[in-house]
Design an enzyme around this catalytic site. Sequence first.
Site, PDB file in Angstrom:
ATOM      1  N   CYS A 100       0.593  -0.816  -0.179  1.00  0.00           N
ATOM      2  CA  CYS A 100       0.332  -0.378   0.118  1.00  0.00           C
ATOM      3  C   CYS A 100       0.982   1.846  -0.194  1.00  0.00           C
ATOM      4  CB  CYS A 100      -0.838  -0.145   1.636  1.00  0.00           C
ATOM      5  SG  CYS A 100      -2.053   1.377   1.498  1.00  0.00           S
ATOM      6  N   HIS A 142      -8.792  -3.949  -1.825  1.00  0.00           N
ATOM      7  CA  HIS A 142      -8.000  -2.775  -1.133  1.00  0.00           C
ATOM      8  C   HIS A 142      -8.432  -1.591  -1.262  1.00  0.00           C
ATOM      9  CE1 HIS A 142      -3.526  -2.021   0.006  1.00  0.00           C
ATOM     10  NE2 HIS A 142      -4.313  -0.545  -0.085  1.00  0.00           N
ATOM     11  N   GLU A 143      -8.889  -0.966  -2.397  1.00  0.00           N
ATOM     12  CA  GLU A 143      -9.211   0.347  -2.148  1.00  0.00           C
ATOM     13  C   GLU A 143     -10.825   1.163  -1.393  1.00  0.00           C
ATOM     14  OE1 GLU A 143      -6.704   2.017  -3.197  1.00  0.00           O
ATOM     15  OE2 GLU A 143      -5.835   0.687  -3.893  1.00  0.00           O
ATOM     16  N   HIS A 146     -10.114   1.278   2.193  1.00  0.00           N
ATOM     17  CA  HIS A 146      -9.727   2.685   2.472  1.00  0.00           C
ATOM     18  C   HIS A 146     -10.762   3.475   2.959  1.00  0.00           C
ATOM     19  CE1 HIS A 146      -5.218   2.648   1.979  1.00  0.00           C
ATOM     20  NE2 HIS A 146      -5.682   1.922   0.880  1.00  0.00           N
TER      21      HIS A 146
HETATM   22 NI    NI Z   1      -3.716   0.846  -0.705  1.00  0.00          NI
END
Ligand code: NI
Length: 177
Positions: A100, A142-143, A146
């Site tokens: 990341c 993953h995104e 966030h």
């Molecule tokens: Ni990330």
Amino acid sequence: MAIRPILRMGDPRLLQASAPVREFGTPGLLELIADMEEAMRAAHGAGLAAPQIAVPSRVVIFGGAPSSRYPDAEVVPYTVLVNPKLRALRGGRESDWEGCLSVPGMRGLVPRYRRLRYRGFDQWGRPVDRTVSGFHARVVQHEVDHLDGVLYPTRIEDLSKFGFVEELFPGQQLRDD
Ligand code: NI
């Protein structure tokens, strides 16, 4: 304008939930996406979420270039995804290495759903609706994490599989994405 700096783990802004976008095609949204694209490209990232440049909006971008992290992975098409909704599909989970831009120099083995349907909008409010698997599905999960204030290290189940790239993969050239 200067490239917006990417926040790093430890900054409390990375732990906040982001707010949905209410209006599409606005100068503010288009500028945000341009800033995100510039920051992602400069850092050779596979994806970026708005909170990583300190904007708490539900906007992610990803894809568009081969990933150095997954040299054998498919090339994910460049995608702008606003107000995303994810639904895991049958197929279970699989673990693979993730990095990341907000956790530079490190990698961890993270379980993610193998198959996924994601929906949302592009910057103009046009619907996006895709069913994906593998690396593409991993990047989206993953995104979108966030946007809920979740960083991948909290998803690692075996913390012996978390460390610095140089130690985990000696001799390999891997970037911080
Ligand atoms: Ni990330």
